[in-house]
Design an enzyme around this catalytic site. Sequence first.
Site, PDB file in Angstrom:
ATOM      1  N   TYR A   1       1.179  -1.008  -0.355  1.00 23.23           N
ATOM      2  CA  TYR A   1       0.265  -0.034   0.236  1.00 23.23           C
ATOM      3  C   TYR A   1       1.230   1.351   0.069  1.00 23.23           C
ATOM      4  O   TYR A   1       1.859   1.226   0.345  1.00 23.23           O
ATOM      5  CB  TYR A   1      -0.807   0.397   1.420  1.00 23.23           C
ATOM      6  CG  TYR A   1      -0.592  -0.152   2.434  1.00 23.23           C
ATOM      7  CD1 TYR A   1      -0.101   0.763   3.563  1.00 23.23           C
ATOM      8  CD2 TYR A   1      -0.292  -1.145   3.040  1.00 23.23           C
ATOM      9  CE1 TYR A   1       0.864   0.352   3.941  1.00 23.23           C
ATOM     10  CE2 TYR A   1       0.151  -1.717   4.378  1.00 23.23           C
ATOM     11  CZ  TYR A   1       0.467  -0.408   5.096  1.00 23.23           C
ATOM     12  OH  TYR A   1       1.375  -0.622   6.769  1.00 23.23           O
TER      13      TYR A   1
ATOM     14  N   HIS B   1       6.236  -0.686   1.254  1.00 21.94           N
ATOM     15  CA  HIS B   1       6.437   0.521  -0.036  1.00 21.94           C
ATOM     16  C   HIS B   1       7.452   0.252  -0.877  1.00 21.94           C
ATOM     17  O   HIS B   1       8.644   0.075  -0.632  1.00 21.94           O
ATOM     18  CB  HIS B   1       6.568   2.157   0.854  1.00 21.94           C
ATOM     19  CG  HIS B   1       5.533   1.730   2.656  1.00 21.94           C
ATOM     20  ND1 HIS B   1       4.284   1.803   2.267  1.00 21.94           N
ATOM     21  CD2 HIS B   1       5.892   2.261   2.845  1.00 21.94           C
ATOM     22  CE1 HIS B   1       3.675   1.672   3.847  1.00 21.94           C
ATOM     23  NE2 HIS B   1       4.500   2.147   4.361  1.00 21.94           N
TER      24      HIS B   1
END
Length: 367
Positions: free
Chosen positions: A293, A343
């Site tokens: 995400y 990430h």
Amino acid sequence: GLAGAPVGGAGASSGGGSGGPEKGGRVRCSRRMWVLLGSVGLVFLTSLLYSVSLRGGVSFNYLEPPGWEESRRVKLVPNYAGAHHLSPPDAPQQKTCACARCVGDPGVSEWFDENYDPDISPVWTRDNIQLPPDVYYWWVMLQPQFKPHSIQQVLLRLFQVIPGRSPYGSWDPGRCLRCAVVGNSGNLRGAGYGETIDGHNYIMRINLAPTVGYEEDAGSLTTHHFMYPESAKNLAANVSFVLVPFKTLDLVWITSALSTGKLKFRSSNQVQIFNPAFFKYIHDRWTRHHGRYPSTGMLVLFFALHVCDEVNVFGFGADSRGNWHHYWEQNRYSGEFRKTGVHDADYEAQTIERLAKARKITVFPGK
């Protein structure tokens, strides 16, 4: 022979009446004509029905599940948000604000206009309380819980404590709302951007982000502080607390903290909740599923791109030596951001660079 017998018989029996053979021939001919006309009519009717159904003019509702018409429309006509904003090259440039360059101005970057959805709210409100199923399941799986709460009940309780409205208006050609998105990178140290940062209308900071002792480089003012529950703290008066929730339990926590006075705010208007649908929109459109995400920095950057007219970015990325750390940390090798695997730092950096090239943001280089 046998083959001739019926013919002869037919001729003999019909020969009794006057003009019999001619009349029988006419009947057979007219039958053939009707059959031929009927066939042509049937073919015409079939092709007509087929072409009408292709155009979507006829709908057999009893064959379609609920919502089928909507999903079919979405599939057949992809609605790229912002595509309708694209102007022909010779058209006068449409202005959405009074700044020199405005985020909302169409026709500057086709890539930006195709991906940017001005209608999606960054804030979770009473109006968008219902999450689409795909958003809900994606969001819930970010941090699965052993015993999930009923999201509707939790939100209804929360919106009894906070207003549940978005304080942000739409584009205004007479407004120039300038925003500073201040990241926590060590490249802020020694950059001397404090005064420049404090000169913005909105100054958005992330998680811990201390300012005391770092005013010269990081500025001293804050209007929006984005935090996870784990980093939540009481904020100065007139600072908006924007909670970034990862699970229903985070919403239960904020409701309790506000109700019991563990978190104190001068006004309940100061508390906003980051919209999971906006979270997924960034993941789908902008970071393109790179990483599990998007980072909080990306969440805040796109929040700004949807509520501000001009966006300036400070304290993002590595320092000049390629180290990832926070500006308040003494050990420049302590940063773990790139090592988490959650990430994709490189892809996010490319997206930020592309936004700068599209003249939608200005990135202030650090030290």
